[in-house]
Write a protein that holds these residues in place. Sequence first.
Motif, mmCIF file in Angstrom:
data_model
loop_
_atom_site.group_PDB
_atom_site.id
_atom_site.type_symbol
_atom_site.label_atom_id
_atom_site.label_comp_id
_atom_site.label_asym_id
_atom_site.label_seq_id
_atom_site.Cartn_x
_atom_site.Cartn_y
_atom_site.Cartn_z
ATOM 1 N N ILE A 81 60.636 -42.174 57.322
ATOM 2 C CA ILE A 81 59.610 -43.564 57.328
ATOM 3 C C ILE A 81 58.280 -43.058 57.138
ATOM 4 C CG2 ILE A 81 58.944 -45.147 59.311
ATOM 5 C CD1 ILE A 81 61.277 -44.732 60.848
ATOM 6 N N LEU A 82 57.663 -44.089 56.460
ATOM 7 C CA LEU A 82 56.242 -44.023 55.863
ATOM 8 C C LEU A 82 55.475 -45.027 56.435
ATOM 9 C CD1 LEU A 82 54.974 -42.893 52.320
ATOM 10 C CD2 LEU A 82 53.995 -44.997 53.418
ATOM 11 N N MET A 83 54.436 -44.843 56.874
ATOM 12 C CA MET A 83 53.560 -46.074 57.727
ATOM 13 C C MET A 83 52.242 -45.596 56.878
ATOM 14 S SD MET A 83 54.697 -45.191 61.610
ATOM 15 C CE MET A 83 54.095 -46.717 62.358
ATOM 16 N N ASP A 84 51.813 -46.696 56.155
ATOM 17 C CA ASP A 84 50.647 -46.717 55.372
ATOM 18 C C ASP A 84 49.582 -47.491 56.407
ATOM 19 O OD1 ASP A 84 48.628 -46.977 53.754
ATOM 20 O OD2 ASP A 84 49.704 -47.661 52.155
ATOM 21 N N TYR A 85 48.648 -46.567 56.648
ATOM 22 C CA TYR A 85 47.572 -47.389 57.444
ATOM 23 C C TYR A 85 46.385 -47.231 56.538
ATOM 24 C CZ TYR A 85 49.995 -47.398 61.854
ATOM 25 O OH TYR A 85 50.628 -47.687 62.850
ATOM 26 N N SER A 86 46.321 -47.436 55.075
ATOM 27 C CA SER A 86 45.139 -47.315 54.094
ATOM 28 C C SER A 86 44.699 -46.133 54.150
ATOM 29 C CB SER A 86 44.477 -48.564 54.370
ATOM 30 O OG SER A 86 43.841 -48.614 53.407
ATOM 31 N N ASP A 87 43.938 -45.587 54.985
ATOM 32 C CA ASP A 87 43.124 -44.304 55.170
ATOM 33 C C ASP A 87 43.867 -43.006 55.607
ATOM 34 O OD1 ASP A 87 40.697 -45.603 54.347
ATOM 35 O OD2 ASP A 87 40.240 -46.311 56.166
ATOM 36 N N PHE A 88 44.845 -43.124 56.291
ATOM 37 C CA PHE A 88 45.818 -42.441 56.718
ATOM 38 C C PHE A 88 47.170 -42.640 56.575
ATOM 39 C CE2 PHE A 88 45.206 -44.323 60.514
ATOM 40 C CZ PHE A 88 46.300 -44.131 61.147
ATOM 41 N N ILE A 89 48.323 -41.682 56.226
ATOM 42 C CA ILE A 89 49.428 -42.075 56.087
ATOM 43 C C ILE A 89 50.340 -41.176 57.047
ATOM 44 C CG2 ILE A 89 51.471 -42.261 54.601
ATOM 45 C CD1 ILE A 89 49.396 -42.603 52.185
ATOM 46 N N VAL A 90 51.409 -41.872 57.771
ATOM 47 C CA VAL A 90 52.151 -41.217 58.554
ATOM 48 C C VAL A 90 53.585 -41.276 57.719
ATOM 49 C CG1 VAL A 90 53.396 -41.377 60.926
ATOM 50 C CG2 VAL A 90 51.031 -42.140 60.555
ATOM 51 N N HIS A 91 54.020 -39.946 57.904
ATOM 52 C CA HIS A 91 55.326 -39.630 57.326
ATOM 53 C C HIS A 91 56.161 -39.217 58.433
ATOM 54 C CE1 HIS A 91 54.104 -39.658 53.119
ATOM 55 N NE2 HIS A 91 53.118 -39.089 53.696
ATOM 56 N N ILE A 92 57.462 -39.778 58.906
ATOM 57 C CA ILE A 92 58.260 -39.225 60.104
ATOM 58 C C ILE A 92 59.541 -39.191 59.412
ATOM 59 C CG2 ILE A 92 59.083 -39.968 62.268
ATOM 60 C CD1 ILE A 92 56.948 -42.215 62.123
ATOM 61 N N PHE A 93 59.942 -37.837 59.335
ATOM 62 C CA PHE A 93 61.240 -37.333 58.587
ATOM 63 C C PHE A 93 62.128 -37.107 59.451
ATOM 64 C CE2 PHE A 93 58.044 -36.017 55.766
ATOM 65 C CZ PHE A 93 58.372 -36.258 54.342
ATOM 66 N N HIS A 94 63.489 -37.544 59.175
ATOM 67 C CA HIS A 94 64.593 -36.839 59.826
ATOM 68 C C HIS A 94 64.467 -35.093 59.687
ATOM 69 C CE1 HIS A 94 68.821 -35.226 60.489
ATOM 70 N NE2 HIS A 94 68.865 -36.296 61.223
ATOM 71 N N LYS A 95 64.781 -34.417 60.367
ATOM 72 C CA LYS A 95 64.662 -33.040 60.152
ATOM 73 C C LYS A 95 65.431 -32.459 58.956
ATOM 74 C CE LYS A 95 68.563 -31.591 63.218
ATOM 75 N NZ LYS A 95 68.953 -30.635 64.116
ATOM 76 N N ASP A 96 66.256 -33.077 58.546
ATOM 77 C CA ASP A 96 67.203 -32.696 57.101
ATOM 78 C C ASP A 96 66.237 -33.204 56.078
ATOM 79 O OD1 ASP A 96 69.042 -31.302 58.782
ATOM 80 O OD2 ASP A 96 70.479 -33.213 58.703
ATOM 81 N N GLU A 97 65.747 -34.130 56.154
ATOM 82 C CA GLU A 97 64.745 -34.575 54.616
ATOM 83 C C GLU A 97 63.366 -33.863 54.598
ATOM 84 O OE1 GLU A 97 67.179 -36.505 55.875
ATOM 85 O OE2 GLU A 97 67.879 -37.490 53.992
ATOM 86 N N ARG A 98 62.912 -33.630 55.894
ATOM 87 C CA ARG A 98 61.865 -32.942 55.997
ATOM 88 C C ARG A 98 61.940 -31.328 55.001
ATOM 89 N NH1 ARG A 98 57.357 -32.006 60.763
ATOM 90 N NH2 ARG A 98 55.703 -31.130 59.388
ATOM 91 N N LYS A 99 62.923 -30.760 55.696
ATOM 92 C CA LYS A 99 63.486 -29.468 54.892
ATOM 93 C C LYS A 99 63.632 -29.551 53.256
ATOM 94 C CE LYS A 99 65.643 -27.344 58.956
ATOM 95 N NZ LYS A 99 66.969 -27.123 59.422
#
Length: 121
Positions: A81-99
Amino acid sequence: MENEIKELAVLASEAADDKKANNIEVLDLRDITVIADYFVICDGNNENQVKAIARGIEDKLAEERDIVPKKIAGKNEGRWILMDYSDFIVHIFHKDERKFYELERLWADAEKILRSEENVK
């Protein structure tokens, strides 16, 4: 203004921690790219936790600072999940995707201003 953006990124990381996110990092990208000033990166153990982390971040930032993301991608799948707050971006991964994607490796030159080993509260 710059301190406020950093505070918002840290607040997002605290919201992720509230939902038991793993491996939380906040990267300072200001000297590296114009995409965003900060990335918040974390992961969850399964799709439901990834979605809960995203909801927790969205709710906390809306309630405490009255800001909402410009765009959210990947919310239905719960794998990245990518959350775009313009000046900062939050990336929330499933642990497998992050690896698999190793986003931190791509941004290895970024200063890490927060890691989950540190106290984020």
